[in-house]
Design a protein around this motif. Structure first.
Motif, PDB file in Angstrom:
ATOM      1  N   ILE A 129       0.833  -1.210   0.000  1.00  0.00           N
ATOM      2  CA  ILE A 129       0.000   0.000   0.000  1.00  0.00           C
ATOM      3  C   ILE A 129       0.864   1.255   0.000  1.00  0.00           C
ATOM      4  O   ILE A 129       0.578   2.223  -0.720  1.00  0.00           O
ATOM      5  CB  ILE A 129      -0.950  -0.005   1.216  1.00  0.00           C
ATOM      6  CG1 ILE A 129      -1.910  -1.193   1.131  1.00  0.00           C
ATOM      7  CG2 ILE A 129      -1.749   1.300   1.282  1.00  0.00           C
ATOM      8  CD1 ILE A 129      -2.727  -1.417   2.388  1.00  0.00           C
ATOM      9  N   ALA A 130       1.941   1.251   0.790  1.00  0.00           N
ATOM     10  CA  ALA A 130       2.823   2.425   0.858  1.00  0.00           C
ATOM     11  C   ALA A 130       3.472   2.713  -0.498  1.00  0.00           C
ATOM     12  O   ALA A 130       3.664   3.881  -0.859  1.00  0.00           O
ATOM     13  CB  ALA A 130       3.902   2.213   1.918  1.00  0.00           C
ATOM     14  N   ARG A 131       3.820   1.683  -1.249  1.00  0.00           N
ATOM     15  CA  ARG A 131       4.409   1.884  -2.576  1.00  0.00           C
ATOM     16  C   ARG A 131       3.440   2.641  -3.488  1.00  0.00           C
ATOM     17  O   ARG A 131       3.819   3.586  -4.182  1.00  0.00           O
ATOM     18  CB  ARG A 131       4.743   0.532  -3.213  1.00  0.00           C
ATOM     19  CG  ARG A 131       5.985  -0.134  -2.681  1.00  0.00           C
ATOM     20  CD  ARG A 131       6.158  -1.460  -3.395  1.00  0.00           C
ATOM     21  NE  ARG A 131       7.334  -2.189  -2.922  1.00  0.00           N
ATOM     22  CZ  ARG A 131       7.651  -3.407  -3.348  1.00  0.00           C
ATOM     23  NH1 ARG A 131       6.880  -4.022  -4.231  1.00  0.00           N
ATOM     24  NH2 ARG A 131       8.725  -4.018  -2.895  1.00  0.00           N
TER      25      ARG A 131
ATOM     26  N   VAL B 220      -5.955  -1.960  -0.368  1.00  0.00           N
ATOM     27  CA  VAL B 220      -6.534  -1.823   0.978  1.00  0.00           C
ATOM     28  C   VAL B 220      -7.621  -2.866   1.205  1.00  0.00           C
ATOM     29  O   VAL B 220      -7.654  -3.556   2.240  1.00  0.00           O
ATOM     30  CB  VAL B 220      -7.098  -0.399   1.178  1.00  0.00           C
ATOM     31  CG1 VAL B 220      -8.012  -0.354   2.411  1.00  0.00           C
ATOM     32  CG2 VAL B 220      -5.971   0.607   1.330  1.00  0.00           C
ATOM     33  N   HIS B 221      -8.529  -3.016   0.251  1.00  0.00           N
ATOM     34  CA  HIS B 221      -9.635  -3.958   0.423  1.00  0.00           C
ATOM     35  C   HIS B 221      -9.162  -5.412   0.377  1.00  0.00           C
ATOM     36  O   HIS B 221      -9.699  -6.270   1.092  1.00  0.00           O
ATOM     37  CB  HIS B 221     -10.696  -3.692  -0.648  1.00  0.00           C
ATOM     38  CG  HIS B 221     -11.469  -2.437  -0.420  1.00  0.00           C
ATOM     39  ND1 HIS B 221     -11.007  -1.193  -0.794  1.00  0.00           N
ATOM     40  CD2 HIS B 221     -12.662  -2.223   0.177  1.00  0.00           C
ATOM     41  CE1 HIS B 221     -11.891  -0.272  -0.443  1.00  0.00           C
ATOM     42  NE2 HIS B 221     -12.910  -0.875   0.146  1.00  0.00           N
TER      43      HIS B 221
ATOM     44  N   ILE C 211      -7.514   5.528   1.834  1.00  0.00           N
ATOM     45  CA  ILE C 211      -7.531   4.262   2.567  1.00  0.00           C
ATOM     46  C   ILE C 211      -8.917   3.951   3.129  1.00  0.00           C
ATOM     47  O   ILE C 211      -9.068   3.041   3.955  1.00  0.00           O
ATOM     48  CB  ILE C 211      -6.481   4.247   3.696  1.00  0.00           C
ATOM     49  CG1 ILE C 211      -6.775   5.340   4.728  1.00  0.00           C
ATOM     50  CG2 ILE C 211      -5.076   4.369   3.150  1.00  0.00           C
ATOM     51  CD1 ILE C 211      -5.916   5.240   5.978  1.00  0.00           C
ATOM     52  N   ARG C 212      -9.938   4.689   2.703  1.00  0.00           N
ATOM     53  CA  ARG C 212     -11.301   4.447   3.163  1.00  0.00           C
ATOM     54  C   ARG C 212     -11.733   3.021   2.795  1.00  0.00           C
ATOM     55  O   ARG C 212     -11.499   2.539   1.688  1.00  0.00           O
ATOM     56  CB  ARG C 212     -12.264   5.458   2.534  1.00  0.00           C
ATOM     57  CG  ARG C 212     -13.733   5.254   2.931  1.00  0.00           C
ATOM     58  CD  ARG C 212     -14.620   6.231   2.179  1.00  0.00           C
ATOM     59  NE  ARG C 212     -16.033   6.000   2.452  1.00  0.00           N
ATOM     60  CZ  ARG C 212     -16.719   6.599   3.428  1.00  0.00           C
ATOM     61  NH1 ARG C 212     -16.110   7.484   4.210  1.00  0.00           N
ATOM     62  NH2 ARG C 212     -17.994   6.333   3.620  1.00  0.00           N
ATOM     63  N   LEU C 213     -12.365   2.342   3.746  1.00  0.00           N
ATOM     64  CA  LEU C 213     -12.832   0.976   3.532  1.00  0.00           C
ATOM     65  C   LEU C 213     -14.327   0.990   3.210  1.00  0.00           C
ATOM     66  O   LEU C 213     -15.133   1.503   3.977  1.00  0.00           O
ATOM     67  CB  LEU C 213     -12.573   0.131   4.787  1.00  0.00           C
ATOM     68  CG  LEU C 213     -12.814  -1.371   4.682  1.00  0.00           C
ATOM     69  CD1 LEU C 213     -11.797  -2.011   3.754  1.00  0.00           C
ATOM     70  CD2 LEU C 213     -12.740  -2.015   6.071  1.00  0.00           C
ATOM     71  N   GLU C 214     -14.683   0.425   2.064  1.00  0.00           N
ATOM     72  CA  GLU C 214     -16.075   0.290   1.650  1.00  0.00           C
ATOM     73  C   GLU C 214     -16.461  -1.177   1.792  1.00  0.00           C
ATOM     74  O   GLU C 214     -15.990  -2.016   1.007  1.00  0.00           O
ATOM     75  CB  GLU C 214     -16.254   0.741   0.199  1.00  0.00           C
ATOM     76  CG  GLU C 214     -15.956   2.207  -0.050  1.00  0.00           C
ATOM     77  CD  GLU C 214     -17.073   3.109   0.455  1.00  0.00           C
ATOM     78  OE1 GLU C 214     -18.116   2.574   0.901  1.00  0.00           O
ATOM     79  OE2 GLU C 214     -16.885   4.341   0.414  1.00  0.00           O
TER      80      GLU C 214
END
Length: 454
Positions: free
Chosen positions: A83-85, A99-100, A226-229
């Motif tokens: 994710i950081a990349r 993220v998901h 980074i919001r999680l749906e």
């Protein structure tokens, strides 16, 4: 809301390095301390209000719990790196997909480990040669603790998601609330209901679920990338594969320490209940210091990952150098304080003079040589940031696990004393540090610009 999130997020791509790294690492270190506080609170309550046998029972579980928790932490580092990349490369679409994938992977792994743990609980304790007098309590605690494994997996992956963005404060807040609940429930289950070891284990499991739920709720209400749906949670095979490629060796690296500790714990158990209790108390102190090294190692991983994704190799190298300097300073100071006040710290867990005297031996041989671990944590953390997670893991399988196990079956077998067990720690660290320096130097010369397509 946006201003608050911005203040909690560290910019890893621009400006000075030392200050942002400390700001990033300190909440992460406090998070590690609070994670250890779960077990610390258990040992304090049981040691003070239940007895030495209860303390020894929980102490026997520490290596097993560390084995599995380190696996989660390691694999979550894979999510952190991936994710950081993408964040460093400003690839918003792929960040969201990663993220998901990370969230679903964490949930599946947590359920798998919980089921596996219930199956191997008794055999693992028998492998440790746990005395019959403490076996029932040790098994009860371990089985209840395993019920919280899905929460531990989710929390570590959720923390990795926030960490990859440069935010280590949100995870700290969630764990602080859970730690407070754990302490309260520990005291209630022991002092009010007299449930002993089982009540303490249940309190810890429930508190783990609270921390996982709080981060899930926070991610669902994020306003950034980074919001999680919940409806978008699905497994992207390419990202899951990359997370495991980087994270699994990191998990193995952490497990190597715990594996060697299983053999060492069995040797400690052979020396009697007093030695077991003393070692448990000293271990609780040392692990709460070691989390600082882990925090800076993870900080270096994240700083290197973002800058590697951004194509700034010079800043990657600067992150490694800065992380090493700051970590060495902090480690030397804290190690000196722990050795100086060893008696007072051990007395917090048990005031038996024999327990304190034996515990001092462990503190001097382990915490006194923690400066060697700075090389291990920082260099392996930097290699993970570049995506080279397997080499340090394989090295430690030989130099940490191999050396310690060989020492127990040779030197300790010839002279079965507690001091002789402790010597295996600094010996294995010296060998590992020297070889890891060479491995890091080799790979740094061969690092090429990153291709982000997985």
């Amino acid at each position: 809301m946006m201003d608050v999130q911005k203040k909690m997020t560290v910019d890893m791509l621009h400006g000075s390095m030392a200050g942002p790294m400390v700001i990033f690492a300190l909440p992460l270190a406090l998070t590690g301390v609070l994670q250890q506080l779960f077990n610390t609170a258990d040992t304090l309550v049981l040691g003070q209000f239940v007895g030495t046998d209860a303390l020894a029972a929980v102490g026997n579980n520490a290596p097993i719990i560390s084995l599995l928790v380190n696996l989660f932490i390691g694999i979550s580092l894979g999510a952190n790196v991936v994710i950081a990349r993408f964040i460093g490369a400003h690839d918003l679409k792929e960040t969201i997909r990663a993220v998901h994938t990370s969230f679903l992977l964490a949930l599946l792994l947590g359920i798998f480990v919980a089921v596996l743990g219930e199956l191997i609980a008794r055999p693992m304790l028998e492998l440790l040669a746990v005395p019959d007098s403490v076996m029932p309590a040790a098994e009860l605690y371990l089985r209840i603790y395993f019920l919280g494994m899905p929460a531990i997996g989710l929390y570590n992956f959720e923390s990795a998601i926030y960490r990859s963005r440069g935010n280590t404060w949100t995870s700290l807040k969630a764990l602080a609330a859970a730690s407070g609940l754990n302490i309260v429930l520990n005291l209630v289950t022991v002092l009010v209901f007299d449930w002993g070891v089982g009540g303490v284990a249940a309190a810890t499991a429930l508190s783990n679920y609270l921390s996982a739920w709080m981060l899930y709720h926070a991610l669902c209400h994020e306003h950034g990338i980074i919001r999680l749906e919940p409806g978008a949670i699905r497994m992207e095979k390419s990202y899951a594969k990359e997370i495991l490629r980087i994270g699994l060796p990191a998990g193995i690296q952490g497990m190597v320490f715990a594996l060697s500790n299983l053999v060492i714990q069995a040797a400690i158990n052979s020396l009697g209940t007093v030695v077991m209790a003393a070692s448990t108390a000293a271990f609780t102190i040392e692990i709460n210091i070691y989390v600082l090294l882990i925090a800076f190692g993870q900080a270096v991983t994240t700083f290197v990952s973002q800058n590697y994704g951004a194509g700034n190799l010079a800043r990657c190298r600067k992150a490694t150098k800065t992380g090493f300097s700051v970590t060495m300073l902090v480690t030397v100071v804290l190690s000196a304080l722990a050795c100086l006040f060893a008696n007072e710290l051990l007395a917090l867990f048990n005031d038996n003079p024999a327990v304190i005297e034996i515990g001092r031996i462990r503190i001097f041989y382990i915490i006194g040589f923690y400066f060697l671990c700075v090389f291990i944590e920082i260099l392996s953390g930097a290699l993970r940031g570049y995506g080279y997670s397997l080499p340090p893991a394989l090295l430690m399988l030989v130099t940490i696990c191999g050396v310690r196990i060989a020492w127990i079956y040779t030197a300790f077998a010839a002279k079965p004393t507690f001091t002789n067990i402790m010597i295996s720690y600094p010996l294995s660290w010296v060998i590992t540090a020297v070889l890891l320096i060479g491995i890091y130097a080799f790979y740094r010369k061969h690092i090429k610009p990153l291709a982000l397509r997985l």
